[in-house]
Design a protein around this motif. Structure first.
Motif, PDB file in Angstrom:
ATOM      1  N   ARG B 243     -63.038  84.367 -15.733  1.00  0.00           N
ATOM      2  CA  ARG B 243     -63.537  82.792 -16.271  1.00  0.00           C
ATOM      3  C   ARG B 243     -63.858  82.704 -17.703  1.00  0.00           C
ATOM      4  NH1 ARG B 243     -64.711  78.270 -13.287  1.00  0.00           N
ATOM      5  NH2 ARG B 243     -64.735  79.297 -11.392  1.00  0.00           N
ATOM      6  N   THR B 244     -64.714  83.830 -18.066  1.00  0.00           N
ATOM      7  CA  THR B 244     -64.821  83.683 -19.654  1.00  0.00           C
ATOM      8  C   THR B 244     -63.613  84.014 -20.595  1.00  0.00           C
ATOM      9  OG1 THR B 244     -65.480  86.129 -19.548  1.00  0.00           O
ATOM     10  CG2 THR B 244     -67.280  84.783 -18.894  1.00  0.00           C
ATOM     11  N   GLN B 245     -62.744  84.378 -20.175  1.00  0.00           N
ATOM     12  CA  GLN B 245     -61.468  84.640 -21.001  1.00  0.00           C
ATOM     13  C   GLN B 245     -60.391  83.728 -20.800  1.00  0.00           C
ATOM     14  OE1 GLN B 245     -61.421  87.251 -22.847  1.00  0.00           O
ATOM     15  NE2 GLN B 245     -62.636  88.950 -21.850  1.00  0.00           N
ATOM     16  N   TRP B 246     -60.827  82.433 -20.255  1.00  0.00           N
ATOM     17  CA  TRP B 246     -59.633  81.458 -20.055  1.00  0.00           C
ATOM     18  C   TRP B 246     -59.360  80.732 -21.319  1.00  0.00           C
ATOM     19  CZ3 TRP B 246     -60.911  78.793 -14.674  1.00  0.00           C
ATOM     20  CH2 TRP B 246     -60.753  79.708 -13.701  1.00  0.00           C
ATOM     21  N   THR B 247     -60.134  80.917 -22.373  1.00  0.00           N
ATOM     22  CA  THR B 247     -59.942  80.108 -23.779  1.00  0.00           C
ATOM     23  C   THR B 247     -58.747  81.105 -24.330  1.00  0.00           C
ATOM     24  OG1 THR B 247     -62.057  79.509 -23.965  1.00  0.00           O
ATOM     25  CG2 THR B 247     -60.564  79.494 -26.052  1.00  0.00           C
ATOM     26  N   ARG B 248     -58.852  82.430 -24.226  1.00  0.00           N
ATOM     27  CA  ARG B 248     -57.928  83.429 -24.701  1.00  0.00           C
ATOM     28  C   ARG B 248     -56.738  83.265 -23.644  1.00  0.00           C
ATOM     29  NH1 ARG B 248     -61.141  88.887 -26.110  1.00  0.00           N
ATOM     30  NH2 ARG B 248     -62.312  87.950 -27.691  1.00  0.00           N
ATOM     31  N   LEU B 249     -56.706  83.054 -22.579  1.00  0.00           N
ATOM     32  CA  LEU B 249     -55.714  82.875 -21.874  1.00  0.00           C
ATOM     33  C   LEU B 249     -54.726  81.794 -22.073  1.00  0.00           C
ATOM     34  CD1 LEU B 249     -54.258  83.472 -19.213  1.00  0.00           C
ATOM     35  CD2 LEU B 249     -55.565  82.048 -17.790  1.00  0.00           C
ATOM     36  N   ALA B 250     -55.275  80.738 -22.361  1.00  0.00           N
ATOM     37  CA  ALA B 250     -54.789  79.505 -22.897  1.00  0.00           C
ATOM     38  C   ALA B 250     -54.101  79.892 -24.305  1.00  0.00           C
ATOM     39  CB  ALA B 250     -55.478  78.513 -22.902  1.00  0.00           C
ATOM     40  N   LEU B 251     -54.843  80.447 -24.974  1.00  0.00           N
ATOM     41  CA  LEU B 251     -54.438  80.620 -26.465  1.00  0.00           C
ATOM     42  C   LEU B 251     -53.239  81.415 -26.822  1.00  0.00           C
ATOM     43  CD1 LEU B 251     -57.618  80.421 -28.634  1.00  0.00           C
ATOM     44  CD2 LEU B 251     -55.879  78.731 -28.617  1.00  0.00           C
ATOM     45  N   VAL B 252     -53.314  82.628 -26.046  1.00  0.00           N
ATOM     46  CA  VAL B 252     -52.183  83.573 -25.925  1.00  0.00           C
ATOM     47  C   VAL B 252     -51.312  83.338 -24.873  1.00  0.00           C
ATOM     48  CG1 VAL B 252     -51.876  86.311 -25.807  1.00  0.00           C
ATOM     49  CG2 VAL B 252     -54.076  85.477 -26.686  1.00  0.00           C
ATOM     50  N   GLY B 253     -51.538  83.081 -23.709  1.00  0.00           N
ATOM     51  CA  GLY B 253     -50.719  82.773 -22.848  1.00  0.00           C
ATOM     52  C   GLY B 253     -49.877  81.602 -22.834  1.00  0.00           C
ATOM     53  N   GLY B 254     -50.465  80.778 -23.334  1.00  0.00           N
ATOM     54  CA  GLY B 254     -49.761  79.362 -23.601  1.00  0.00           C
ATOM     55  C   GLY B 254     -48.254  79.200 -24.603  1.00  0.00           C
ATOM     56  N   PRO B 255     -48.356  80.109 -25.793  1.00  0.00           N
ATOM     57  CA  PRO B 255     -46.948  80.135 -26.381  1.00  0.00           C
ATOM     58  C   PRO B 255     -46.102  81.096 -25.651  1.00  0.00           C
ATOM     59  CG  PRO B 255     -49.125  80.559 -27.837  1.00  0.00           C
ATOM     60  CD  PRO B 255     -49.557  80.387 -26.451  1.00  0.00           C
ATOM     61  N   ILE B 256     -46.805  82.199 -25.138  1.00  0.00           N
ATOM     62  CA  ILE B 256     -45.686  83.191 -24.441  1.00  0.00           C
ATOM     63  C   ILE B 256     -45.108  82.549 -23.230  1.00  0.00           C
ATOM     64  CG2 ILE B 256     -45.497  85.341 -23.002  1.00  0.00           C
ATOM     65  CD1 ILE B 256     -47.854  86.389 -24.838  1.00  0.00           C
ATOM     66  N   LEU B 257     -45.794  81.579 -22.595  1.00  0.00           N
ATOM     67  CA  LEU B 257     -45.153  81.014 -21.475  1.00  0.00           C
ATOM     68  C   LEU B 257     -43.893  80.015 -21.828  1.00  0.00           C
ATOM     69  CD1 LEU B 257     -45.086  80.233 -18.510  1.00  0.00           C
ATOM     70  CD2 LEU B 257     -47.094  78.648 -18.764  1.00  0.00           C
ATOM     71  N   ALA B 258     -44.550  79.335 -23.113  1.00  0.00           N
ATOM     72  CA  ALA B 258     -43.425  78.559 -23.752  1.00  0.00           C
ATOM     73  C   ALA B 258     -42.266  79.072 -24.118  1.00  0.00           C
ATOM     74  CB  ALA B 258     -44.208  77.621 -24.804  1.00  0.00           C
ATOM     75  N   ALA B 259     -42.341  80.075 -24.804  1.00  0.00           N
ATOM     76  CA  ALA B 259     -41.215  80.746 -25.173  1.00  0.00           C
ATOM     77  C   ALA B 259     -40.321  81.360 -24.046  1.00  0.00           C
ATOM     78  CB  ALA B 259     -41.553  82.171 -26.104  1.00  0.00           C
ATOM     79  N   THR B 260     -41.061  81.854 -22.940  1.00  0.00           N
ATOM     80  CA  THR B 260     -40.463  82.292 -21.721  1.00  0.00           C
ATOM     81  C   THR B 260     -39.717  81.171 -21.138  1.00  0.00           C
ATOM     82  OG1 THR B 260     -42.096  83.796 -21.422  1.00  0.00           O
ATOM     83  CG2 THR B 260     -40.855  83.421 -19.544  1.00  0.00           C
ATOM     84  N   LEU B 261     -40.242  79.872 -20.942  1.00  0.00           N
ATOM     85  CA  LEU B 261     -39.588  78.864 -20.250  1.00  0.00           C
ATOM     86  C   LEU B 261     -38.421  78.473 -21.252  1.00  0.00           C
ATOM     87  CD1 LEU B 261     -42.538  77.036 -19.118  1.00  0.00           C
ATOM     88  CD2 LEU B 261     -41.031  78.211 -17.729  1.00  0.00           C
ATOM     89  N   ALA B 262     -38.353  78.669 -22.419  1.00  0.00           N
ATOM     90  CA  ALA B 262     -37.269  78.088 -23.404  1.00  0.00           C
ATOM     91  C   ALA B 262     -36.237  79.209 -23.240  1.00  0.00           C
ATOM     92  CB  ALA B 262     -37.967  78.230 -24.720  1.00  0.00           C
ATOM     93  N   VAL B 263     -36.510  80.468 -23.234  1.00  0.00           N
ATOM     94  CA  VAL B 263     -35.503  81.330 -22.856  1.00  0.00           C
ATOM     95  C   VAL B 263     -34.985  81.206 -21.514  1.00  0.00           C
ATOM     96  CG1 VAL B 263     -35.044  83.820 -22.837  1.00  0.00           C
ATOM     97  CG2 VAL B 263     -36.392  82.948 -24.560  1.00  0.00           C
ATOM     98  N   GLY B 264     -35.758  80.776 -20.563  1.00  0.00           N
ATOM     99  CA  GLY B 264     -35.346  80.692 -19.358  1.00  0.00           C
ATOM    100  C   GLY B 264     -34.342  79.598 -19.305  1.00  0.00           C
ATOM    101  N   TRP B 265     -34.439  78.505 -20.027  1.00  0.00           N
ATOM    102  CA  TRP B 265     -33.688  77.388 -19.945  1.00  0.00           C
ATOM    103  C   TRP B 265     -32.183  77.558 -20.665  1.00  0.00           C
ATOM    104  CZ3 TRP B 265     -33.508  72.916 -17.682  1.00  0.00           C
ATOM    105  CH2 TRP B 265     -32.829  71.937 -18.283  1.00  0.00           C
ATOM    106  N   LEU B 266     -32.771  78.290 -21.583  1.00  0.00           N
ATOM    107  CA  LEU B 266     -31.340  78.751 -22.848  1.00  0.00           C
ATOM    108  C   LEU B 266     -30.317  79.572 -21.964  1.00  0.00           C
ATOM    109  CD1 LEU B 266     -32.945  79.400 -26.159  1.00  0.00           C
ATOM    110  CD2 LEU B 266     -31.317  77.404 -25.511  1.00  0.00           C
ATOM    111  N   GLN B 267     -30.831  80.251 -20.973  1.00  0.00           N
ATOM    112  CA  GLN B 267     -29.983  81.217 -20.339  1.00  0.00           C
ATOM    113  C   GLN B 267     -28.992  80.564 -19.278  1.00  0.00           C
ATOM    114  OE1 GLN B 267     -31.412  83.806 -17.230  1.00  0.00           O
ATOM    115  NE2 GLN B 267     -33.135  82.317 -16.727  1.00  0.00           N
ATOM    116  N   LEU B 268     -29.331  79.556 -19.021  1.00  0.00           N
ATOM    117  CA  LEU B 268     -28.708  78.726 -18.035  1.00  0.00           C
ATOM    118  C   LEU B 268     -27.287  78.489 -18.596  1.00  0.00           C
ATOM    119  CD1 LEU B 268     -31.478  76.616 -16.279  1.00  0.00           C
ATOM    120  CD2 LEU B 268     -30.428  78.857 -15.307  1.00  0.00           C
TER     121      LEU B 268
END
Lengths: 286, 269
Positions: B243-268
């Motif tokens: 729980r104490t790391q959730w800010t980092r989770l959002a800050l680091v994980g957010g952009p990676i998730l966005a990029a992953t979803l974008a690539v996932g969309w582009l592959q279709l």
């Protein structure tokens, strides 16, 4: 030097108050926490082991504040901890498990780390079983594995929660020997229900009851509290807060003796019983 | 100077401390008995199936495929989950938590210790299949996988391991691995709208077809990038679980998730 200083520490778990503005100081040597089940001993030890933070109050360990991440890491480099309900990766051998903890203690040089693992294994008498899987060991041997991992790196502060629980008399004596040896030149804080262990090992004790300190001082000082309050009789005395029939058929009574009672020297256990039986009494010795 | 300092030297580099721990976690996985299920399963299935035409190149191509891609991800998921949850299950967590190695670093080491050997195994398997392909002439063209499709294999294996770690971190109770497995299977089914798309753990590549339609449609190399993104997402979500790391989770994980979803969309297609 004071290694452990707990000041006004309070800890709640939901609506339950585990610690209520408790104070404790411990320096070099063995300090024992004595108290009934649910007194707050484990919560206090977990606080001293940096597992828990107090809701209120302060904890200072080795002169540092464990609530600050950098200080906490520094403290953990110098801390050994044996929890009450210590479990182990049961598929590991004794050597592998202690070696794994040594890696977590950031001992990266393989040869030096293995030497240190072998040292604590020898110290705790585990050498004959070092290649055995932990699941194949008896409860007493597993406690030794717990102690061995706590001794890794020769820590400045050793925190042991009920180290002798579940051990047979011989194993308890062996453990006392090991803990006594470990207490030379470092601070050891341990908890126990066993007054014999406390008497045998501790230079200082703190009696805890309902999350508060009821007594701090030496075992001799606590025992002295009961002087003149333990007597023998042929029957249970109504004035006693505790009385039991001993092996030789006479009753040992603890409480306020009647006139002419045959007084005997008290033990730490007698003093502990008296302290627990008198809720308002709170004594602190320097 | 404490004994710890005499053993470690003056503050050894984080990379060295991490490398030692990664090695130990990798060994922990490699020795896990659940992984030992893979060889007998492969031996039984390949001896039942492919040997009818003799042990030719096609047989070995299929055997490597079956060993690395058909059963391994499912088994790896459960093995990795058991490794990652072993401290909790054996009640050793509290004892291990009061060491200088933080929970974050221990989890990162666990993720890398599990993912890197699996990715390596996948790469070796893909390399072996490519080698057989280059040397043999009697394998039917529709059985062969392209380089882009073979490149997916390391990420499928590493991803299955990371999913096991993720499940151990976010569902720390008995049955957590099973819930992770069911959720991942249903997730694939929902995202691609097909039942067979959910059986990603039997690795349907972008060219493999089922009833004429590929369960995982798309451009192979973008699918590789998408799988790599999923691995990174799983690692970040596992490492910053506390729980104490959730800010980092959002800050680091957010952009990676966005990029992953974008690539996932582009592959279709």
């Amino acid at each position: 030097m004071t290694t452990v200083r707990v000041t006004g520490a309070t800890k709640n778990f939901g609506r339950t108050r585990a610690l209520d503005s408790i104070d404790l100081e411990a320096g070099q040597g063995v300090t024992g926490l004595l108290g009934p089940n649910g007194a707050g001993k484990t919560t206090l030890l977990r606080m001293i082991a940096t597992v828990l933070a107090p809701d209120r109050g302060t904890v200072t360990l080795l002169g540092r504040d464990p609530s600050r991440p950098d200080d906490r890491t520094w403290i953990r480099e110098r801390l050994g901890y044996l929890p009450q309900d210590a479990g182990f990766h049961r598929g590991f051998t004794v050597f592998e498990f202690i070696d794994y903890v040594a890696i977590l203690k950031e001992m990266t040089d393989r040869r030096a780390r293995h030497d240190e693992v072998r040292r604590v294994i020898t110290l705790t008498g585990l050498a004959p079983v070092s290649a055995k899987r932990i699941r194949a060991l008896s409860g007493g041997m597993r406690r030794r594995v717990g102690l061995a991992q706590a001794l890794l790196g020769d820590p400045d502060l050793l925190v042991l929660d009920e180290p002798t629980v579940g051990l047979d008399p011989e194993q308890r004596l062996r453990f006392r020997e090991m803990i006594s040896h470990a207490g030379e030149g470092r601070a050891v804080v341990l908890s126990s229900h066993q007054t014999e262990d406390i008497t045998a090992l501790c230079t200082r004790i703190a009696v805890i009851h309902q999350g508060r300190t009821r007594f701090t001082g030496t075992p001799a000082e606590l025992t002295a509290q009961a002087t003149g309050r333990v007597w023998t009789d042929t029957q249970r005395s109504p004035a006693a807060i505790a009385a039991w029939r001993t092996g030789d058929g006479i009753y040992r009574n603890v409480g306020d003796p009647p006139a002419g009672a045959e007084l005997i020297p008290p033990t730490l256990e007698d003093a502990y019983l008296l302290l627990m039986g008198e809720p308002e009494l709170e004594v602190t010795h320097s | 100077m404490t004994v710890v300092e005499s053993v470690t030297g003056p503050r050894t580099a984080i990379s060295r401390r991490l490398a030692t721990l990664i090695g130990r976690e990798a060994r922990h996985l490699a020795r896990h008995p659940v992984l030992w299920l893979i060889p007998p399963i492969v031996v039984v299935t390949t001896s039942l199936d492919g040997a009818s035409a003799g042990r030719n190149a096609s047989y070995w191509y299929g055997t490597v495929f079956v060993a690395a891609a058909f059963f391994a991800p499912l088994i790896v998921l459960f093995a990795a989950n058991l490794v990652a949850s072993s401290a909790r299950r054996s009640r050793a967590e509290e004892m291990l938590s009061v060491t200088p190695t933080t929970d974050t670093r221990r989890t990162l080491a666990m993720c890398l210790g599990i993912a890197l050997p699996l990715a390596g195994t996948g790469a070796i398997a893909a390399g072996a299949m490519a080698l057989i392909d280059s040397r043999a002439t009697n394998i039917q063209a529709d059985e062969l996988l392209t380089t882009g499709e073979l490149a997916q294999l390391p990420f499928v294996l590493a991803g299955a391991g990371l999913l096991g770690v993720l499940g151990a971190r976010w569902l720390p109770f008995t049955g957590g691995a099973l819930i992770t497995f069911v959720a991942a299977t249903l997730g694939g089914t929902v995202v691609f709208g097909r039942f067979d798309s959910g059986i990603w753990w039997m690795w349907w590549s972008t060219s493999t077809t089922f009833e004429g339609v590929p369960p995982v449609p798309g451009e192979p190399w973008l699918h590789v990038a998408y799988l790599a993104g999923l691995c990174a997402c799983a690692t970040v979500a596992a490492v910053y679980r506390d729980r104490t790391q959730w800010t980092r989770l959002a800050l680091v994980g957010g952009p990676i998730l966005a990029a992953t979803l974008a690539v996932g969309w582009l592959q279709l297609p």
